[in-house]
Write an enzyme that holds these catalytic residues in place. Structure first.
Site, mmCIF file in Angstrom:
data_model
loop_
_atom_site.group_PDB
_atom_site.id
_atom_site.type_symbol
_atom_site.label_atom_id
_atom_site.label_comp_id
_atom_site.label_asym_id
_atom_site.label_seq_id
_atom_site.Cartn_x
_atom_site.Cartn_y
_atom_site.Cartn_z
ATOM 1 N N SER A 62 14.222 153.595 40.779
ATOM 2 C CA SER A 62 15.629 153.221 41.027
ATOM 3 C C SER A 62 15.562 151.591 40.970
ATOM 4 C CB SER A 62 16.025 153.633 42.142
ATOM 5 O OG SER A 62 17.671 153.392 42.280
ATOM 6 N N ASP A 71 18.879 159.318 39.560
ATOM 7 C CA ASP A 71 17.788 158.396 40.438
ATOM 8 C C ASP A 71 16.839 159.204 40.895
ATOM 9 O OD1 ASP A 71 16.717 156.987 42.257
ATOM 10 O OD2 ASP A 71 18.722 156.015 42.811
#
Length: 305
Positions: free
Chosen positions: A42, A186
């Protein structure tokens, strides 16, 4: 023997805090960009992409909240559950329950183009990737929950910008990013750090030291009141996951340093790790806490459980 740097998820504020930590690591002689393997998830994926492209650690601190970055709250979603594969994987025990809950979030409508553009600017024209030979950006297959470290030799090929965007595709904030005909979300939805992906490298002796920077981990707990208490509840399962990954690395023979926010850092971050209005407070606090925090963690690796 070699070293690995792992940078976990943490949103806009975790990015800013981590940038201060990386600057301090560099000042204290542990050069982040010189690690043999860089693993990012991320916001951590964005950071290791920059490091892998040769951006100095002390140039990272003002990179958070670039134009196009998400705000403190997700945009209005669209109908659909693009991460439902995470929920199915949780029901069969292949991912943690927290990942299963993330799979129930609606389709995000955020635009990750700023990350695609960033990657296009960082990529080596000859390879389409950063110049560092082992830079891994972790995303999760939206259909299966399997984590894919883009950039690792056995991972599907991906343009750098789309790999960064995939790793940043927070469920509920962004839609899945399509790479090679599959949708990715993510990687932090499955693991805040994915440090355990280094286990083969530790077991075969290529890596013997791992430094884990985990903005969403809080070993020993992190009390809070009001809305911040909700954020701390989210940290509990993430911390347990990081605990387990570090224990596995230690069992395989690695020396592990773990760096996570102090109580003062968490107070500066508040209730939302995406709240750019708190960037100045986070940077100021981290500039004060990072020197002692980094010195302590470099001096005393994690104790074997």
């Amino acid at each position: 023997m070699g070293r690995a740097l792992v940078i976990g998820c943490g949103g806009t504020l975790g990015f800013a805090w981590t940038a201060a930590v990386l600057t301090e690591l560099d000042r204290q002689g542990w050069s982040p960009g010189n690690a043999d393997v860089l693993v990012g998830t991320s916001a951590g994926a964005e950071l290791v992409a920059r490091l892998g492209a040769g951006v100095p650690a002390d140039d990272l601190e003002l990179a958070a909240a670039a134009p196009g970055a998400p705000g403190a709250l997700p945009p209005l979603p669209r109908p659909g559950l693009p991460g439902l594969g995470l929920t199915r994987a949780a029901l069969t025990g292949r991912v943690d329950p927290l990942a299963g809950l993330a799979g129930l979030l609606p389709r995000g409508t955020g635009d990750p183009q700023w990350l695609v553009d960033l990657g296009d600017g960082l990529a080596d024209p000859a390879t389409g990737w950063v110049t560092h030979p082992d830079t891994w950006l972790v995303a999760a297959d939206a259909r299966t929950g399997v984590r894919i470290p883009f950039g690792r030799a056995d991972a599907p090929k991906a343009p750098l910008g789309r790999a960064i965007a995939a790793s940043w595709a927070i469920p509920g904030w962004f839609p899945p990013v399509r790479i090679g005909g599959r949708g990715y979300l993510d990687g932090g939805a499955v693991s805040p750090t994915s440090a355990d992906l280094l286990l083969p490298h530790v077991s075969d002796g290529r890596i013997d030291e791992v430094l884990v920077v985990a903005p969403m981990s809080s070993s020993g707990g992190a009390p809070a009141r009001g809305l911040a208490h909700v954020e701390r509840l989210l940290r509990r399962p993430m911390t347990r996951r990081v605990d387990d990954e570090i224990a596995a690395l230690q069992a395989a023979g690695a020396r592990v340093h773990r760096i996570e926010p102090t109580a003062d850092d968490l107070a500066a971050m508040g209730a939302s790790f995406m709240d750019a209005a708190r960037l100045d407070a986070v940077r100021t606090t981290a500039a004060r806490t990072a020197p002692t925090l980094v010195a302590r963690r470099l001096d005393r690796p994690e104790a074997v459980r």
